[in-house]
Design a protein around this motif. Structure first.
Motif, PDB file in Angstrom:
ATOM      1  N   TRP A 165      -6.823  11.625  14.073  1.00 33.39           N
ATOM      2  CA  TRP A 165      -6.392  11.766  12.679  1.00 33.39           C
ATOM      3  C   TRP A 165      -6.494  10.415  11.963  1.00 33.39           C
ATOM      4  N   CYS A 166      -6.037   9.378  12.631  1.00 32.99           N
ATOM      5  CA  CYS A 166      -6.040   8.044  12.003  1.00 32.99           C
ATOM      6  C   CYS A 166      -7.467   7.554  11.753  1.00 32.99           C
ATOM      7  N   MET A 167      -8.365   7.841  12.686  1.00 36.19           N
ATOM      8  CA  MET A 167      -9.758   7.404  12.500  1.00 36.19           C
ATOM      9  C   MET A 167     -10.359   8.025  11.245  1.00 36.19           C
ATOM     10  N   LYS A 168      -9.995   9.279  11.012  1.00 36.71           N
ATOM     11  CA  LYS A 168     -10.590   9.993   9.880  1.00 36.71           C
ATOM     12  C   LYS A 168      -9.902   9.697   8.553  1.00 36.71           C
ATOM     13  N   ASN A 169      -8.627   9.316   8.601  1.00 39.70           N
ATOM     14  CA  ASN A 169      -7.836   9.323   7.366  1.00 39.70           C
ATOM     15  C   ASN A 169      -7.237   7.977   6.944  1.00 39.70           C
ATOM     16  N   THR A 170      -7.575   6.900   7.658  1.00 40.71           N
ATOM     17  CA  THR A 170      -7.004   5.590   7.292  1.00 40.71           C
ATOM     18  C   THR A 170      -8.128   4.542   7.262  1.00 40.71           C
ATOM     19  N   HIS A 171      -7.782   3.314   6.971  1.00 42.37           N
ATOM     20  CA  HIS A 171      -8.776   2.231   7.022  1.00 42.37           C
ATOM     21  C   HIS A 171      -9.185   1.910   8.459  1.00 42.37           C
ATOM     22  N   GLY A 172      -8.418   2.413   9.426  1.00 39.39           N
ATOM     23  CA  GLY A 172      -8.777   2.186  10.822  1.00 39.39           C
ATOM     24  C   GLY A 172      -7.570   1.851  11.662  1.00 39.39           C
ATOM     25  N   LEU A 173      -7.863   1.709  12.946  1.00 34.83           N
ATOM     26  CA  LEU A 173      -6.807   1.521  13.922  1.00 34.83           C
ATOM     27  C   LEU A 173      -7.188   0.343  14.824  1.00 34.83           C
ATOM     28  N   ARG A 174      -6.306  -0.627  14.947  1.00 33.04           N
ATOM     29  CA  ARG A 174      -6.583  -1.793  15.791  1.00 33.04           C
ATOM     30  C   ARG A 174      -5.738  -1.757  17.050  1.00 33.04           C
ATOM     31  N   ARG A 175      -6.306  -2.313  18.152  1.00 29.43           N
ATOM     32  CA  ARG A 175      -5.533  -2.467  19.385  1.00 29.43           C
ATOM     33  C   ARG A 175      -5.722  -3.934  19.771  1.00 29.43           C
ATOM     34  N   ILE A 176      -4.799  -4.774  19.296  1.00 26.14           N
ATOM     35  CA  ILE A 176      -5.056  -6.201  19.510  1.00 26.14           C
ATOM     36  C   ILE A 176      -4.416  -6.731  20.785  1.00 26.14           C
ATOM     37  N   GLY A 177      -3.529  -5.963  21.409  1.00 26.94           N
ATOM     38  CA  GLY A 177      -3.089  -6.325  22.760  1.00 26.94           C
ATOM     39  C   GLY A 177      -1.787  -7.094  22.876  1.00 26.94           C
ATOM     40  N   SER A 178      -1.054  -7.237  21.790  1.00 28.00           N
ATOM     41  CA  SER A 178       0.279  -7.844  21.868  1.00 28.00           C
ATOM     42  C   SER A 178       1.162  -7.096  20.873  1.00 28.00           C
ATOM     43  N   ALA A 215       0.863  -1.197   0.000  1.00 30.81           N
ATOM     44  CA  ALA A 215       0.000   0.000   0.000  1.00 30.81           C
ATOM     45  C   ALA A 215       0.889   1.233   0.000  1.00 30.81           C
ATOM     46  N   SER A 216       0.422   2.276  -0.712  1.00 28.45           N
ATOM     47  CA  SER A 216       1.353   3.389  -0.886  1.00 28.45           C
ATOM     48  C   SER A 216       0.958   4.655  -0.136  1.00 28.45           C
ATOM     49  N   ALA A 217      -0.167   4.640   0.565  1.00 33.45           N
ATOM     50  CA  ALA A 217      -0.567   5.858   1.277  1.00 33.45           C
ATOM     51  C   ALA A 217      -1.327   5.493   2.548  1.00 33.45           C
ATOM     52  N   LEU A 218      -1.328   6.392   3.509  1.00 33.40           N
ATOM     53  CA  LEU A 218      -2.053   6.125   4.760  1.00 33.40           C
ATOM     54  C   LEU A 218      -3.545   5.954   4.514  1.00 33.40           C
ATOM     55  N   LYS A 219      -4.068   6.625   3.503  1.00 27.55           N
ATOM     56  CA  LYS A 219      -5.513   6.499   3.244  1.00 27.55           C
ATOM     57  C   LYS A 219      -5.890   5.066   2.854  1.00 27.55           C
ATOM     58  N   ASP A 220      -4.919   4.272   2.432  1.00 24.26           N
ATOM     59  CA  ASP A 220      -5.171   2.869   2.064  1.00 24.26           C
ATOM     60  C   ASP A 220      -4.631   1.895   3.121  1.00 24.26           C
ATOM     61  N   SER A 221      -4.368   2.401   4.320  1.00 22.41           N
ATOM     62  CA  SER A 221      -3.647   1.595   5.315  1.00 22.41           C
ATOM     63  C   SER A 221      -4.503   1.241   6.523  1.00 22.41           C
ATOM     64  N   LEU A 222      -4.290   0.016   7.023  1.00 23.78           N
ATOM     65  CA  LEU A 222      -4.837  -0.380   8.327  1.00 23.78           C
ATOM     66  C   LEU A 222      -3.679  -0.322   9.322  1.00 23.78           C
ATOM     67  N   LEU A 223      -3.899   0.387  10.422  1.00 21.50           N
ATOM     68  CA  LEU A 223      -2.826   0.627  11.390  1.00 21.50           C
ATOM     69  C   LEU A 223      -3.133  -0.056  12.718  1.00 21.50           C
ATOM     70  N   ALA A 224      -2.094  -0.199  13.529  1.00 23.38           N
ATOM     71  CA  ALA A 224      -2.261  -0.776  14.867  1.00 23.38           C
ATOM     72  C   ALA A 224      -1.522   0.093  15.874  1.00 23.38           C
ATOM     73  N   THR A 225      -2.011   0.040  17.110  1.00 26.62           N
ATOM     74  CA  THR A 225      -1.335   0.744  18.191  1.00 26.62           C
ATOM     75  C   THR A 225      -1.607   0.022  19.501  1.00 26.62           C
ATOM     76  N   GLY A 226      -1.020   0.506  20.566  1.00 26.35           N
ATOM     77  CA  GLY A 226      -1.352   0.044  21.906  1.00 26.35           C
ATOM     78  C   GLY A 226      -1.698   1.268  22.722  1.00 26.35           C
ATOM     79  N   PHE A 227      -2.761   1.183  23.511  1.00 27.28           N
ATOM     80  CA  PHE A 227      -3.140   2.336  24.334  1.00 27.28           C
ATOM     81  C   PHE A 227      -2.199   2.436  25.525  1.00 27.28           C
ATOM     82  N   PRO A 228      -1.778   3.660  25.850  1.00 28.30           N
ATOM     83  CA  PRO A 228      -0.903   3.817  27.012  1.00 28.30           C
ATOM     84  C   PRO A 228      -1.624   3.380  28.285  1.00 28.30           C
ATOM     85  N   TYR A 229      -0.995   2.523  29.071  1.00 26.06           N
ATOM     86  CA  TYR A 229      -1.625   2.222  30.344  1.00 26.06           C
ATOM     87  C   TYR A 229      -0.704   2.312  31.547  1.00 26.06           C
ATOM     88  N   HIS A 230       0.474   2.914  31.333  1.00 29.08           N
ATOM     89  CA  HIS A 230       1.295   3.275  32.503  1.00 29.08           C
ATOM     90  C   HIS A 230       1.635   4.768  32.453  1.00 29.08           C
TER      91      HIS A 230
END
Ligand code: IPD
Ligand code: CA
Ligand code: CA
Length: 269
Positions: A176-189, A147-162
């Motif tokens: 920004w990511c919610m509005k401009n990408t395929h979405g953001l996942r927090r899968i936990g590892s 994929a060549s742009a963020l608009k075509d990308s699925l991203l992942a992150t981890g929520f800060p918990y410390h």
């Protein structure tokens, strides 16, 4: 010089054996088995026993190597080689019965990661890489997505918990990511997040507050699959620097740009 290809096969077996142990404990875990290490930081006998098993196996494999391990079951510093081990990445998922967690093992030669294995326990997916030799999933070569742009990308992150000091920046980027990408996942590892960037399921991953054992193996796997890894400044301090950005090559410039806009590292560090 040690034979990294041979060692890699043994490390894969070690990770899978630990994974089998963890999987077999899934239904046996009781709430009294969950100890609190710190703020939102949990550990069980499963994390500790898996680490002991892994350490024992790795010690036999490379007696001169030291260890950087999450559960402190060994204290030993190696001169040239050190193993970096997270025996169970995704403990919160594990204790809640959410089936996404992994075993992460890396080998460092001085400051460089030369071998990485991430074993996703329930999908029986083993991601591995040796420096300069490509990345693999269950023995088959893998590559980052094209994929060549963020608009075509699925991203992942981890929520800060410390560490909540950079929460506002985190939320800014999140919006920004919610509005401009395929979405953001927090899968936990985090190790699985990185492995998924390596095999092209995610285009990118970012998180702050992580430790070396969360990222060392996964970062090498991303790089060997053709991806980019850095800290939030775009520099090399991503193993011990407690911030990591990983992505396929094509989006890395745009991705880092958005991260820097939100986190503005110069002002907020
Ligand atoms: C955690 C996982 C999670 C990340 C946390 C880590 P643990 O590791 O990688 O995805 O968001 O920051 O601490 O505690 O389950 O080994
Ligand atoms: Ca971890
Ligand atoms: Ca862990």
């Amino acid at each position: 010089m040690i034979d990294l290809d041979k060692i890699s096969h043994e490390v894969i077996s070690t990770a899978k054996n630990a994974g089998t142990f963890i999987r077999n404990q899934t239904d046996k875990l009781r709430s009294i088995d969950v100890e609190t290490k710190g703020n939102h930081d949990y550990v069980t006998y499963v994390d500790k026993t898996a680490e002991e098993q892994i350490v024992q196996s790795l010690q036999a494999l490379l007696p001169e190597a030291g260890f950087i391990v999450e559960e402190n079951t060994i204290s030993k510093q190696g001169d040239a080689y050190n193993w970096v081990v997270d025996p169970l990445d995704g403990t919160t998922n594990f204790i809640h019965g959410i089936p996404v967690f992994s075993v992460s093992i890396a080998l460092m030669h001085h400051k460089e990661v030369v071998l990485g294995v991430v074993y996703e326990v329930n999908l029986d997916e083993c991601f591995s890489a040796v420096k300069g030799k490509g990345a693999f999933l269950n023995g088959m070569p893998i590559q980052v997505s094209n994929a060549s742009a963020l608009k075509d990308s699925l991203l992942a992150t981890g929520f800060p918990y410390h560490d909540y000091t950079r929460m506002d920046s985190f939320i800014d980027l999140f919006k920004w990511c919610m509005k401009n990408t395929h979405g953001l996942r927090r899968i936990g590892s985090a190790a699985v997040d990185l492995a998924y960037v390596a095999c092209g399921r995610f285009e990118g991953f970012y998180e702050y507050g992580l430790n070396a054992w969360d990222v060392a193996a996964g970062c090498l796997i991303v790089q060997e699959a053709g991806g980019q890894v850095s800290d939030f400044r775009g520099k090399d301090n991503y193993i011990f620097g407690r911030e990591v950005v990983a992505s396929n090559n094509n989006i890395s410039h745009e991705f880092l740009n958005q991260i820097q806009k939100a986190f503005n590292p110069i002002k907020k560090h």
